[in-house]
Design a protein around this motif. Structure first.
Motif, short mmCIF file in Angstrom:
data_model
loop_
_atom_site.label_atom_id
_atom_site.label_comp_id
_atom_site.label_asym_id
_atom_site.label_seq_id
_atom_site.Cartn_x
_atom_site.Cartn_y
_atom_site.Cartn_z
N LYS B 184 -11.78 0.12 0.58
CA LYS B 184 -10.93 1.03 1.35
C LYS B 184 -11.08 0.85 2.87
O LYS B 184 -10.27 1.39 3.63
CB LYS B 184 -11.24 2.48 0.96
CG LYS B 184 -10.67 2.84 -0.41
CD LYS B 184 -10.81 4.29 -0.70
CE LYS B 184 -10.21 4.57 -2.09
NZ LYS B 184 -10.55 5.89 -2.60
N SER B 209 -5.45 -2.74 -5.91
CA SER B 209 -5.87 -2.08 -7.15
C SER B 209 -7.22 -1.39 -6.94
O SER B 209 -7.41 -0.24 -7.35
CB SER B 209 -5.99 -3.10 -8.30
OG SER B 209 -4.76 -3.73 -8.52
N GLN B 211 -8.41 -0.41 -4.09
CA GLN B 211 -8.22 0.68 -3.12
C GLN B 211 -7.59 1.92 -3.77
O GLN B 211 -7.76 3.03 -3.28
CB GLN B 211 -7.34 0.19 -1.96
CG GLN B 211 -8.09 -0.75 -1.02
CD GLN B 211 -7.17 -1.75 -0.32
OE1 GLN B 211 -5.97 -1.80 -0.60
NE2 GLN B 211 -7.72 -2.55 0.57
N THR B 212 -6.85 1.72 -4.85
CA THR B 212 -6.20 2.85 -5.51
C THR B 212 -6.94 3.25 -6.79
O THR B 212 -6.41 3.97 -7.63
CB THR B 212 -4.73 2.50 -5.87
OG1 THR B 212 -4.71 1.28 -6.62
CG2 THR B 212 -3.89 2.33 -4.63
N GLN B 214 -7.93 1.47 -9.40
CA GLN B 214 -7.44 0.94 -10.68
C GLN B 214 -8.19 -0.33 -11.07
O GLN B 214 -8.82 -0.98 -10.24
CB GLN B 214 -5.95 0.63 -10.55
CG GLN B 214 -5.11 1.85 -10.16
CD GLN B 214 -3.62 1.54 -10.25
OE1 GLN B 214 -3.07 1.35 -11.32
NE2 GLN B 214 -2.97 1.49 -9.10
N ASP B 221 -0.44 1.81 -12.11
CA ASP B 221 0.43 2.45 -11.12
C ASP B 221 0.76 1.43 -10.02
O ASP B 221 0.10 1.40 -8.99
CB ASP B 221 -0.28 3.68 -10.56
CG ASP B 221 0.62 4.48 -9.61
OD1 ASP B 221 1.75 4.02 -9.35
OD2 ASP B 221 0.17 5.54 -9.12
N ALA B 224 1.63 2.73 -6.43
CA ALA B 224 0.47 3.01 -5.57
C ALA B 224 -0.08 1.71 -4.99
O ALA B 224 -0.49 1.66 -3.82
CB ALA B 224 -0.61 3.73 -6.38
N ALA B 228 -0.35 0.78 -1.03
CA ALA B 228 -1.62 0.39 -0.38
C ALA B 228 -1.44 -0.95 0.37
O ALA B 228 -1.98 -1.14 1.46
CB ALA B 228 -2.72 0.25 -1.43
#
Lengths: 288, 379
Positions: B184, B209, B211-212, B214, B221, B224, B228
């Motif tokens: 992040k 992925s 950062q979100t 996943q 998603d 998302a 990002a």
């Protein structure tokens, strides 16, 4: 065979090597690109032959491509304008320089001895955070923190101007050098000031060279992809970058072909307009 | 039927009176012309077997190959290695697609997904493993992963592995901050204009992925993920497109943080730059292989691969490239430097690395590479 028939054939015989080269190196590959533009790319990256309008529909209707094309034309126009404004005085100076003309022309040609990519990358060492300009400004105390000067639209235009300026100067030089200086003397003797002489005599007579230089700069700027790649930021892509990406990154040769033909059509139309009003002779003079 | 037989039959027909003299001489002349035209190309093709073309990632990686593998190999065998470079597997694939069979021979490909993609396009050769006895030193897991893709056979030998982790300037970002923020940090407003990223769609989606929150091998998603990527783009100074550019951006302090290739970051550290490297949880692990393209001179290619896999060569190249070799540390003593390289796994199981799932990534390649291309340009 009569003398007339032989004379009529002679230019074609002399032209034939060039015509063969142009046919096989330009028109045949172009025909391949046209054919490719109607093919389709499969999910694995292989191409499917056929006659499909999907790529053309996407290239012509998608706002994404139109916006990037307009941005490309804008960058090319600004580059051309800067080249004209900065290049004209230099060309005028060289043309009117009696003793150093040859030396100055040699200086003008010197950058061509260095690779275009190296010339473009040299700006990183000049404008970078730890580059020459920032180091100098920090050393003199003018700034306390390095300035972020690279990777934006301005540096893309700067790189293009650096690359294209010699083309503009050469074309204007040829034009100005060909002006009979007695015309300027006549204007002066009739009471015109130097500025009036330039505006009324020199500038109008050198316009064909300026236009030829402008056309070359515009077409070359609009077709470049190295400069935005090296000196541009995330949003500074030009249309040729889209062609590169479609063909190289996405392996979508059919769409890349349609996009490259689209750019060719736009720039070709510009050349046709130029040819209609000014003819290609001046362009050839400048290039020669 | 060979050419001599053809000539004898032609002569017989001429002597029998089936062909007149003009036709006979015309056919002999045409054959002579065809031979004359063909011979230089045949000679060139035969000479090509005396050289092998190898394409890799350039920079320190290619330098290590040249110094520790190609030059000694040429000295030993007389087979010249023509050394080319590329910026990525996609770019190289495009070049291979436009080439004639045999023009490109061996490529230093990244990831199993590249192997699957090249094989899917019919570019896979079939290696005779008996000709590469040094394959026995390689980590078995790295070899076995290729077999199902090419029907039990292999078209490559694994050569090295590494990670695409987070590289950061330690003058501006502390180790604690990096560990706390992980992937992040590339979305941190505080570093706007000092962030960069590789212009590779897989890496962008992988990190988005993370950062979100996943699974990078199964993001559910995608909206998302794209968001990002947009945020990262707006905070970034530049997308880099080669290892040399990555190193230059970090070394010149144009940027403070980016994801980067473990070996290149180690090279920067060796040069004295204060650059840190951190593999976030589920960071992007990859292995690289030496892929032999269909149509290549196989005996020469296999001989070169065997030479390159010899422990002394492989270790020297790995130390030059700063990527751990594919050699199994349980079977080969890898010396002192290699255990200090980022991503090195002393167990040889590579269980700590997350690799890209080839089916997942190649299944979305067409759609995602295009979508990323648009987002990259501000859409």
């Amino acid at each position: 065979m009569g003398v007339e028939a032989r004379e009529a054939r002679q230019p074609w015989i002399l032209l034939s090597p060039a015509l063969v080269a142009i046919t096989f190196l330009l028109f045949v590959p172009l025909a391949f690109i046209v054919v490719y533009s109607f093919w389709l790319r499969t999910a694995t990256g292989a191409d499917v032959a056929g006659f499909h309008l999907d790529n053309w529909a996407e290239a012509l209707t998608d706002r994404f491509y139109r916006d990037i094309l307009l941005n490309t034309l804008k960058i090319a126009a600004i580059t051309t304008a800067v080249c004209a404004l900065a290049g004209y005085p230099a060309a005028y100076f060289i043309a009117r320089s009696n003793r150093n003309k040859g030396f100055l022309l040699l200086l003008l040609m010197l950058p061509f001895w260095v690779s275009y990519i190296i010339r473009t990358m040299s700006w990183i060492n000049i404008l970078g955070v730890s580059g020459a300009l920032n180091s100098f400004l920090l050393w003199t105390g003018i700034i306390s923190e390095p300035l972020q000067m690279l990777y934006n639209e301005a540096t893309v235009i700067l790189g293009l101007v650096h690359f294209l300026m010699p083309f503009m100067i050469l074309n204007v030089f040829v034009s100005v050098d060909g002006i009979d200086q007695n015309l300027e003397s006549a204007a002066n003797s009739l009471g015109a000031t130097k500025l009036q002489t330039f505006v009324s005599v020199t500038l109008p007579l050198s316009l064909p060279g300026l236009a030829a230089g402008g056309l070359l700069c515009f077409v070359l700027a609009a077709g470049t992809y190295i400069t935005p790649l090296v000196l541009g930021g995330p949003r500074d892509a030009m249309f040729a970058n889209l062609v590169f990406e479609a063909i190289i990154t996405q392996l979508n040769w059919p769409l890349g072909s349609a996009l490259s033909l689209m750019l060719l059509a736009v720039l070709g139309a510009l050349v046709l307009v130029y040819n209609h009003f000014l003819g290609m002779a001046q362009l050839m003079k400048g290039m020669g | 039927m060979d050419s001599t037989k053809r000539y004898e039959r032609l002569r017989e027909r001429y002597l029998n009176g089936d062909l007149d003299r003009r036709v006979f001489l015309g056919l002999i002349g045409a054959a002579g012309l065809a031979y004359g035209v063909r011979t230089p190309f045949v000679r060139e093709a035969r000479a090509a077997a005396a050289e092998v073309r190898f394409d890799g990632w350039g920079g320190v990686v290619s330098e290590a190959f040249r110094e520790y593998a190609f030059d000694p190999y040429t000295e030993k065998t007389g087979v010249k290695v023509v050394d080319g470079t590329f910026g990525g597997g996609d770019e190289y694939l495009s070049r291979v697609k436009a080439s004639q069979p045999g023009e490109y021979n061996i490529a230093h490909l990244s990831g199993v997904f590249d192997y699957a993609r090249y094989a899917g396009l019919g570019l896979a050769s079939e290696i005779n493993e008996d000709n590469i006895p040094n394959l026995k030193y390689v980590i078995p897991k790295l070899v076995d992963v290729f077999r199902p893709i090419t029907g039990g056979k292999i078209s490559c030998v694994p050569y090295d592995y590494g990670t695409t982790g987070l590289a950061y300037n330690r003058k501006h970002i502390s180790e604690e901050e990096m560990k706390e923020k992980g992937a992040k940090i590339l979305l941190d407003e505080k570093y706007k204009g000092k962030i960069a990223g590789w212009s590779d769609w897989r890496t962008r989606i992988w990190y988005a992925s993370l950062q979100t929150g996943q699974d990078p091998n199964n993001a559910t998603d995608m909206d998302a993920v794209w968001e990002a990527i947009r945020t990262h783009r707006d905070l970034s100074l530049k997308y880099w497109s080669s290892g040399a550019e990555l190193m230059s951006l970090l070394a010149e302090e144009e940027i403070y943080v980016t994801e980067g290739w473990s070996g290149r970051i180690y090279a920067l550290q060796e040069q004295g730059h204060d650059i840190g490297y951190f593999d976030p949880p589920n960071g992007f692990g990859w292995q690289e292989c030496l892929f032999v393209i269909k149509g290549s001179p196989m005996p020469e290619c296999e001989e070169l691969l065997n030479f390159m896999l010899a422990p002394e060569t492989s270790i020297a190249v790995a130390e030059g490239q700063n990527y751990p070799p594919a050699l199994d540390p349980q079977k080969v003593d890898l010396g002192k430097k290699i255990p200090t390289l980022p991503a090195f796994d002393p167990t040889g199981t590579l269980s700590g690395l997350t690799f890209a799932d080839p089916d997942y990534w190649n299944g979305h390649e067409a759609e995602w590479s295009k979508e990323f291309g648009r987002i990259q340009k501000g859409y």
